[in-house]
Design a protein around this motif. Sequence first.
Motif, PDB file in Angstrom:
ATOM      1  N   GLY A 109       0.769  -1.236   0.000  1.00 21.95           N
ATOM      2  CA  GLY A 109       0.000   0.000   0.000  1.00 21.95           C
ATOM      3  C   GLY A 109       0.799   1.284   0.000  1.00 21.95           C
ATOM      4  O   GLY A 109       0.223   2.363  -0.014  1.00 21.95           O
ATOM      5  N   SER A 110       2.128   1.197  -0.011  1.00 21.20           N
ATOM      6  CA  SER A 110       2.946   2.412  -0.042  1.00 21.20           C
ATOM      7  C   SER A 110       2.848   3.049  -1.435  1.00 21.20           C
ATOM      8  O   SER A 110       2.377   2.418  -2.378  1.00 21.20           O
ATOM      9  CB  SER A 110       4.406   2.081   0.285  1.00 21.20           C
ATOM     10  N   PRO A 111       3.302   4.289  -1.594  1.00 20.17           N
ATOM     11  CA  PRO A 111       3.225   4.930  -2.917  1.00 20.17           C
ATOM     12  C   PRO A 111       3.923   4.129  -4.026  1.00 20.17           C
ATOM     13  O   PRO A 111       3.371   3.981  -5.116  1.00 20.17           O
ATOM     14  CB  PRO A 111       3.904   6.283  -2.694  1.00 20.17           C
ATOM     15  N   GLY A 112       5.088   3.594  -3.756  1.00 18.12           N
ATOM     16  CA  GLY A 112       5.782   2.792  -4.765  1.00 18.12           C
ATOM     17  C   GLY A 112       5.025   1.512  -5.095  1.00 18.12           C
ATOM     18  O   GLY A 112       4.935   1.098  -6.250  1.00 18.12           O
ATOM     19  N   ALA A 113       4.464   0.883  -4.074  1.00 20.97           N
ATOM     20  CA  ALA A 113       3.693  -0.342  -4.276  1.00 20.97           C
ATOM     21  C   ALA A 113       2.422  -0.061  -5.066  1.00 20.97           C
ATOM     22  O   ALA A 113       2.003  -0.866  -5.896  1.00 20.97           O
ATOM     23  CB  ALA A 113       3.363  -0.979  -2.926  1.00 20.97           C
ATOM     24  N   ARG A 114       1.830   1.099  -4.842  1.00 22.76           N
ATOM     25  CA  ARG A 114       0.616   1.458  -5.597  1.00 22.76           C
ATOM     26  C   ARG A 114       0.933   1.662  -7.077  1.00 22.76           C
ATOM     27  O   ARG A 114       0.112   1.348  -7.940  1.00 22.76           O
ATOM     28  CB  ARG A 114      -0.044   2.683  -4.979  1.00 22.76           C
ATOM     29  N   GLN A 115       2.118   2.183  -7.374  1.00 22.71           N
ATOM     30  CA  GLN A 115       2.543   2.288  -8.772  1.00 22.71           C
ATOM     31  C   GLN A 115       2.650   0.893  -9.387  1.00 22.71           C
ATOM     32  O   GLN A 115       2.261   0.683 -10.527  1.00 22.71           O
ATOM     33  CB  GLN A 115       3.887   3.011  -8.875  1.00 22.71           C
ATOM     34  N   ALA A 116       3.195  -0.040  -8.613  1.00 27.45           N
ATOM     35  CA  ALA A 116       3.322  -1.418  -9.094  1.00 27.45           C
ATOM     36  C   ALA A 116       1.943  -2.032  -9.326  1.00 27.45           C
ATOM     37  O   ALA A 116       1.722  -2.729 -10.325  1.00 27.45           O
ATOM     38  CB  ALA A 116       4.117  -2.258  -8.090  1.00 27.45           C
ATOM     39  N   GLU A 117       1.003  -1.776  -8.415  1.00 22.60           N
ATOM     40  CA  GLU A 117      -0.366  -2.278  -8.580  1.00 22.60           C
ATOM     41  C   GLU A 117      -0.970  -1.787  -9.886  1.00 22.60           C
ATOM     42  O   GLU A 117      -1.569  -2.556 -10.644  1.00 22.60           O
ATOM     43  CB  GLU A 117      -1.270  -1.796  -7.441  1.00 22.60           C
ATOM     44  N   SER A 118      -0.826  -0.496 -10.131  1.00 28.17           N
ATOM     45  CA  SER A 118      -1.391   0.115 -11.333  1.00 28.17           C
ATOM     46  C   SER A 118      -0.789  -0.485 -12.600  1.00 28.17           C
ATOM     47  O   SER A 118      -1.504  -0.820 -13.547  1.00 28.17           O
ATOM     48  CB  SER A 118      -1.170   1.624 -11.281  1.00 28.17           C
TER      49      SER A 118
END
Length: 148
Positions: A11-20
């Motif tokens: 859920g961190s900003p970097g992880a959210r980029q990966a999710e997207s």
Amino acid sequence: MFRNILVASHGSPGARQAESMAASLARECGAALTVLSIVNIDWNVMTGDDWLNSSATRNHFANYVEGEIQREVAAVWERIQEEHPDLSPHFVRKVGELEDALVDAAAEAGADLIVVGARQKTRAPGFKARLKGKKLHPRLACPLLVAP
């Protein structure tokens, strides 16, 4: 091109980029999306020790920490499900060393691609652990994509 994409997210900003990025690729390829939440093994050394603690107090504290971790993971999964309902993501939770959990989850899911977030200049609050490339890369059985 890909049949199953594994994305590691907390859920961190970097992880959210990966999710997207993983969701976009899954849509483009018609691939399944597996979302992995890793609970770092280090959480279990959080005992809250001080001179007033008994074993019952330590057990109560461990149960509290486990509950908080589960609530955080559930919040991430719920958000991802709401953002990408068309993909019907499969969710996996593993406890362990980050690299071990990622490699094991990829093998179990039959992942063709692993997507992770890039190392951020500033760490998100509460997230201290980082993947170690030297420990991860030699063990990967499929490509690793780092989302910028």
